[in-house]
Design an enzyme around this catalytic site. Structure first.
Site, PDB file in Angstrom:
ATOM      1  N   PHE A 121       0.882  -0.987   0.096  1.00  0.00           N
ATOM      2  CA  PHE A 121      -0.082  -0.080   0.024  1.00  0.00           C
ATOM      3  C   PHE A 121       0.858   1.087  -0.071  1.00  0.00           C
ATOM      4  CE2 PHE A 121      -2.455   3.108   2.536  1.00  0.00           C
ATOM      5  CZ  PHE A 121      -3.502   3.334   1.907  1.00  0.00           C
ATOM      6  N   LEU A 123       1.011   5.030  -0.053  1.00  0.00           N
ATOM      7  CA  LEU A 123       0.274   6.359   0.278  1.00  0.00           C
ATOM      8  C   LEU A 123       1.362   7.348   0.566  1.00  0.00           C
ATOM      9  CD1 LEU A 123      -2.374   8.124   0.632  1.00  0.00           C
ATOM     10  CD2 LEU A 123      -2.354   7.348   2.912  1.00  0.00           C
ATOM     11  N   GLU A 125       4.827   9.523   1.492  1.00  0.00           N
ATOM     12  CA  GLU A 125       6.005  10.161   0.708  1.00  0.00           C
ATOM     13  C   GLU A 125       6.950  10.849   1.577  1.00  0.00           C
ATOM     14  OE1 GLU A 125       4.235  12.695  -2.565  1.00  0.00           O
ATOM     15  OE2 GLU A 125       3.061  10.644  -3.334  1.00  0.00           O
ATOM     16  N   SER A 130       1.927  12.047   7.783  1.00  0.00           N
ATOM     17  CA  SER A 130       0.407  12.213   8.376  1.00  0.00           C
ATOM     18  C   SER A 130      -0.694  12.995   7.559  1.00  0.00           C
ATOM     19  CB  SER A 130       0.519  12.975   9.776  1.00  0.00           C
ATOM     20  OG  SER A 130       1.184  12.119  10.694  1.00  0.00           O
ATOM     21  N   ILE A 155       7.478   2.128   2.703  1.00  0.00           N
ATOM     22  CA  ILE A 155       6.461   1.178   1.951  1.00  0.00           C
ATOM     23  C   ILE A 155       6.794  -0.325   2.341  1.00  0.00           C
ATOM     24  CG2 ILE A 155       5.641   0.257   0.023  1.00  0.00           C
ATOM     25  CD1 ILE A 155       4.741   3.219   0.685  1.00  0.00           C
ATOM     26  N   ARG A 265      11.183 -16.821  39.192  1.00  0.00           N
ATOM     27  CA  ARG A 265      12.063 -15.994  39.430  1.00  0.00           C
ATOM     28  C   ARG A 265      11.774 -15.919  41.008  1.00  0.00           C
ATOM     29  NH1 ARG A 265      17.326 -14.084  38.660  1.00  0.00           N
ATOM     30  NH2 ARG A 265      17.673 -12.007  39.670  1.00  0.00           N
ATOM     31  N   GLY A 336      13.666  -7.267  34.799  1.00  0.00           N
ATOM     32  CA  GLY A 336      14.744  -6.694  35.244  1.00  0.00           C
ATOM     33  C   GLY A 336      16.034  -6.840  34.243  1.00  0.00           C
ATOM     34  N   GLY A 337      17.071  -7.041  34.777  1.00  0.00           N
ATOM     35  CA  GLY A 337      18.189  -6.969  33.980  1.00  0.00           C
ATOM     36  C   GLY A 337      18.209  -8.168  32.985  1.00  0.00           C
ATOM     37  N   GLU A 360      -0.117   3.059  10.010  1.00  0.00           N
ATOM     38  CA  GLU A 360      -1.418   3.214   9.498  1.00  0.00           C
ATOM     39  C   GLU A 360      -2.064   4.366  10.242  1.00  0.00           C
ATOM     40  OE1 GLU A 360      -3.690  -0.139   8.419  1.00  0.00           O
ATOM     41  OE2 GLU A 360      -1.774  -1.317   7.782  1.00  0.00           O
TER      42      GLU A 360
HETATM   43  N1  CAA Z   1     -13.240   7.125   4.790  1.00  0.00           N
HETATM   44  C1  CAA Z   1     -13.696   7.683   3.688  1.00  0.00           C
HETATM   45  N2  CAA Z   1     -13.525   8.916   3.254  1.00  0.00           N
HETATM   46  C2  CAA Z   1     -12.876   9.693   4.261  1.00  0.00           C
HETATM   47  C3  CAA Z   1     -12.249   9.168   5.481  1.00  0.00           C
HETATM   48  C4  CAA Z   1     -12.619   7.688   5.698  1.00  0.00           C
HETATM   49  N3  CAA Z   1     -12.140   7.061   6.778  1.00  0.00           N
HETATM   50  N4  CAA Z   1     -11.720   9.950   6.160  1.00  0.00           N
HETATM   51  C5  CAA Z   1     -11.788  11.240   5.310  1.00  0.00           C
HETATM   52  N5  CAA Z   1     -12.367  10.815   4.322  1.00  0.00           N
HETATM   53  C6  CAA Z   1     -12.947  11.655   3.108  1.00  0.00           C
HETATM   54  C7  CAA Z   1     -13.678  13.007   3.772  1.00  0.00           C
HETATM   55  O1  CAA Z   1     -15.012  12.717   3.667  1.00  0.00           O
HETATM   56  C8  CAA Z   1     -13.110  14.051   2.728  1.00  0.00           C
HETATM   57  O2  CAA Z   1     -14.138  13.778   1.531  1.00  0.00           O
HETATM   58  P1  CAA Z   1     -15.346  15.010   1.200  1.00  0.00           P
HETATM   59  O3  CAA Z   1     -14.606  16.252   0.855  1.00  0.00           O
HETATM   60  O4  CAA Z   1     -16.014  14.594  -0.121  1.00  0.00           O
HETATM   61  O5  CAA Z   1     -16.152  15.099   2.425  1.00  0.00           O
HETATM   62  C9  CAA Z   1     -11.938  13.660   2.311  1.00  0.00           C
HETATM   63  O6  CAA Z   1     -11.773  12.517   2.515  1.00  0.00           O
HETATM   64  C10 CAA Z   1     -10.949  14.769   2.940  1.00  0.00           C
HETATM   65  O7  CAA Z   1     -11.037  14.274   4.270  1.00  0.00           O
HETATM   66  P2  CAA Z   1     -10.361  15.292   5.421  1.00  0.00           P
HETATM   67  O8  CAA Z   1     -10.752  16.745   5.121  1.00  0.00           O
HETATM   68  O9  CAA Z   1     -10.716  14.686   6.677  1.00  0.00           O
HETATM   69  O10 CAA Z   1      -8.737  15.036   5.091  1.00  0.00           O
HETATM   70  P3  CAA Z   1      -7.535  15.520   6.084  1.00  0.00           P
HETATM   71  O11 CAA Z   1      -6.676  15.860   4.641  1.00  0.00           O
HETATM   72  O12 CAA Z   1      -7.753  16.569   6.897  1.00  0.00           O
HETATM   73  O13 CAA Z   1      -6.787  14.373   6.422  1.00  0.00           O
HETATM   74  C11 CAA Z   1      -6.654  12.526   8.270  1.00  0.00           C
HETATM   75  C12 CAA Z   1      -7.689  13.501   7.351  1.00  0.00           C
HETATM   76  C13 CAA Z   1      -7.363  11.756   9.126  1.00  0.00           C
HETATM   77  C14 CAA Z   1      -5.581  13.338   9.040  1.00  0.00           C
HETATM   78  C15 CAA Z   1      -5.642  11.879   7.179  1.00  0.00           C
HETATM   79  O14 CAA Z   1      -4.924  12.527   6.281  1.00  0.00           O
HETATM   80  C16 CAA Z   1      -5.085  10.311   7.440  1.00  0.00           C
HETATM   81  O15 CAA Z   1      -5.500   9.531   7.881  1.00  0.00           O
HETATM   82  N6  CAA Z   1      -3.602  10.828   7.804  1.00  0.00           N
HETATM   83  C17 CAA Z   1      -2.817   9.524   8.099  1.00  0.00           C
HETATM   84  C18 CAA Z   1      -2.358   8.836   7.213  1.00  0.00           C
HETATM   85  C19 CAA Z   1      -2.003   7.504   7.333  1.00  0.00           C
HETATM   86  O16 CAA Z   1      -2.564   6.862   8.192  1.00  0.00           O
HETATM   87  N7  CAA Z   1      -0.873   6.878   6.671  1.00  0.00           N
HETATM   88  C20 CAA Z   1      -0.422   5.565   7.087  1.00  0.00           C
HETATM   89  C21 CAA Z   1       0.227   5.139   5.810  1.00  0.00           C
HETATM   90  S1  CAA Z   1       0.190   3.431   5.631  1.00  0.00           S
HETATM   91  C22 CAA Z   1       1.387   2.565   6.702  1.00  0.00           C
HETATM   92  O17 CAA Z   1       1.287   3.220   7.744  1.00  0.00           O
HETATM   93  C23 CAA Z   1       2.385   1.534   6.208  1.00  0.00           C
HETATM   94  C24 CAA Z   1       1.993   0.548   5.352  1.00  0.00           C
HETATM   95  O18 CAA Z   1       2.808   0.208   4.803  1.00  0.00           O
HETATM   96  C25 CAA Z   1       0.449   0.057   5.352  1.00  0.00           C
END
Ligand code: CAA
Length: 381
Positions: A121, A123, A125, A130, A155, A265, A336-337, A360
């Site tokens: 997955f 996402l 960068e 966050s 990733i 222990r 402990g140790g 996540e």
């Molecule tokens: N389900 C569906 N849609 C959603 C949603 C959800 N849970 N949460 C938000 N949305 C939608 C909103 O409804 C909105 O759409 P509309 O404008 O049409 O209503 C749109 O998405 C934007 O939402 P926000 O305005 O709330 O977005 P934001 O920029 O304020 O961000 C956030 C919200 C919760 C902070 C989000 O950016 C977030 O979750 N950030 C963390 C990212 C993350 O978890 N990264 C982990 C990556 S994967 C990993 O860890 C490692 C791996 O290898 C798997």
């Protein structure tokens, strides 16, 4: 909900037996040497563990997230790195199940569910963690193909995955400009950069993924243009339940090891569990784990029953991973140790727990999700 069915218990027993026999013997060494063993994925696939909630028609077990969590807990008790592998290879599956076309599902789900293919997955960068909606990778439409450019960071399974679900920008700034794509692991223009040297979860590879003019047919876009951020958020809602279940398993392993140690222990001619300082610590650990398990199971049950579960998943992930950090730290303290040495697994548990508060969505992000929900619920007018 408070009692497992016979089938659920049989699944847990089978998972425990498999994990102890297969993942257990090399868990310490795999961590030390940063070894990711793809054979373990194949074997977990043969057991059905890689596609528990994927429908049977696409090669999965067709069970629910409750069952998925039961198995993840058992895997994490032995190796949280491979629990994360099962959770992450599950993300493309949950995405395809929810939003994929039948062709996309037929192409990828059976292999992923069988553990013959590995999923990732993409996402995050370098400058967009966050704040996921600020991602900069681009996907430009040329004829009936998109051309993808950009760098993805942290990733899981980078370089070893067969399929990446990649979020890239097809439109303007913000969430509405993001689309989701299927990128095969052998796509031309896809390369892999730095492998991170991590504090914990060292058997699980975390790698930079670079896209240089990667061509993706329009038919491999998931959902309409501009829908990619919702795809990512919805997948993470489900993923957060699986991280929660993994944290419960890790915590349970830490409790079992340290409680057993505390009965064996002796100091001052007394089993150390009989000192309140130790016994109360273990009691608090047990309470934290039980609280976490209930929250994880509730989030899974809500998902399985088609109810809204986004907030429940955030709460379960937050509480169970913060608890895992506390529980594993206390497990080291009970030993402990000895706990601070690599002779005992509790130091590995403690290192593995830390990243669960980060992946996540950091636990600060979970609090943002919950706080926004509270604001929506309790705002007057
Ligand atoms: N389900 C569906 N849609 C959603 C949603 C959800 N849970 N949460 C938000 N949305 C939608 C909103 O409804 C909105 O759409 P509309 O404008 O049409 O209503 C749109 O998405 C934007 O939402 P926000 O305005 O709330 O977005 P934001 O920029 O304020 O961000 C956030 C919200 C919760 C902070 C989000 O950016 C977030 O979750 N950030 C963390 C990212 C993350 O978890 N990264 C982990 C990556 S994967 C990993 O860890 C490692 C791996 O290898 C798997």
């Amino acid at each position: 909900m408070f009692e497992r069915t016979d089938d659920q218990q049989a699944l847990a027993d089978a998972a425990r037996e498999f994990c102890v026999a297969t993942l257990g013997p090399s868990a310490r060494e795999d961590d030390e040497r940063e070894v990711f063993n793809i054979d373990f994925v194949r074997q977990m696939g043969e057991m059905g563990f890689c596609g528990i909630p994927t429908p049977e028609e696409y090669g999965g077990m067709g069970l629910g997230y409750v069952e998925y969590c039961i198995v993840l807990e058992e895997i994490a008790k032995v190796s949280s790195a491979y629990a994360v592998t099962v959770a992450v290879t599950g993300l493309p599956q949950v995405i395809l199940n929810m939003y994929g076309t039948d062709t996309q599902k037929q192409r990828w789900l059976p292999g992923l569910a069988a553990g013959e293919l590995l999923g990732a997955f993409a996402l995050s960068e370098p400058e967009s963690g966050s704040d996921a909606a600020s991602l900069k990778s681009t996907a430009v439409l040329e004829g009936d193909e998109y051309v993808l450019n950009g760098t993805k960071f942290w990733i899981t399974h980078g370089g070893v995955a067969d399929i990446y679900i990649v979020m890239a920008r097809t439109g303007g700034p913000g969430a509405k400009g993001v689309s989701a794509f299927i990128v095969p692991g052998d796509a031309a223009g896809l390369s892999f950069g730095r492998k991170e040297e991590k504090m914990g979860m060292r058997a699980s590879p975390t790698v930079e993924v670079v896209m240089e003019s990667v061509r993706v047919p329009v038919s491999d876009r998931i959902g309409p243009e501009g829908f990619g951020f919702k795809v990512a958020m919805a997948a993470l809602d489900s993923g957060r339940i699986t991280i929660g279940a993994s944290a419960v398993g890790l915590s349970q392993a830490a409790l079992e090891y340290s409680a057993r140690y505390a009965t064996e222990r002796k100091q001052f001619k007394t089993q150390i569990i009989d000192f309140q300082g130790v016994g109360f610590m273990l009691a608090d650990m047990a309470c934290r784990i039980e609280t976490s398990r209930l929250l994880v199971e509730k989030a899974a049950w809500l998902k399985d029953n088609g109810r809204p579960f986004s907030n429940a998943a955030a709460m379960a992930k937050l509480v169970s991973t913060d608890s895992a950090m506390l529980v594993t730290t206390d497990a080291v303290q009970v030993l402990g140790g000895n706990g601070y040495t690599r002779e005992h697994p509790v130091e590995r548990y403690m290192r593995d727990a830390k990243v669960m508060q980060i992946v996540e969505g950091t636990n600060q992000i979970q609090r943002i999700v919950l706080a926004r929900h509270l604001k929506r619920t309790y705002s007057r007018g």
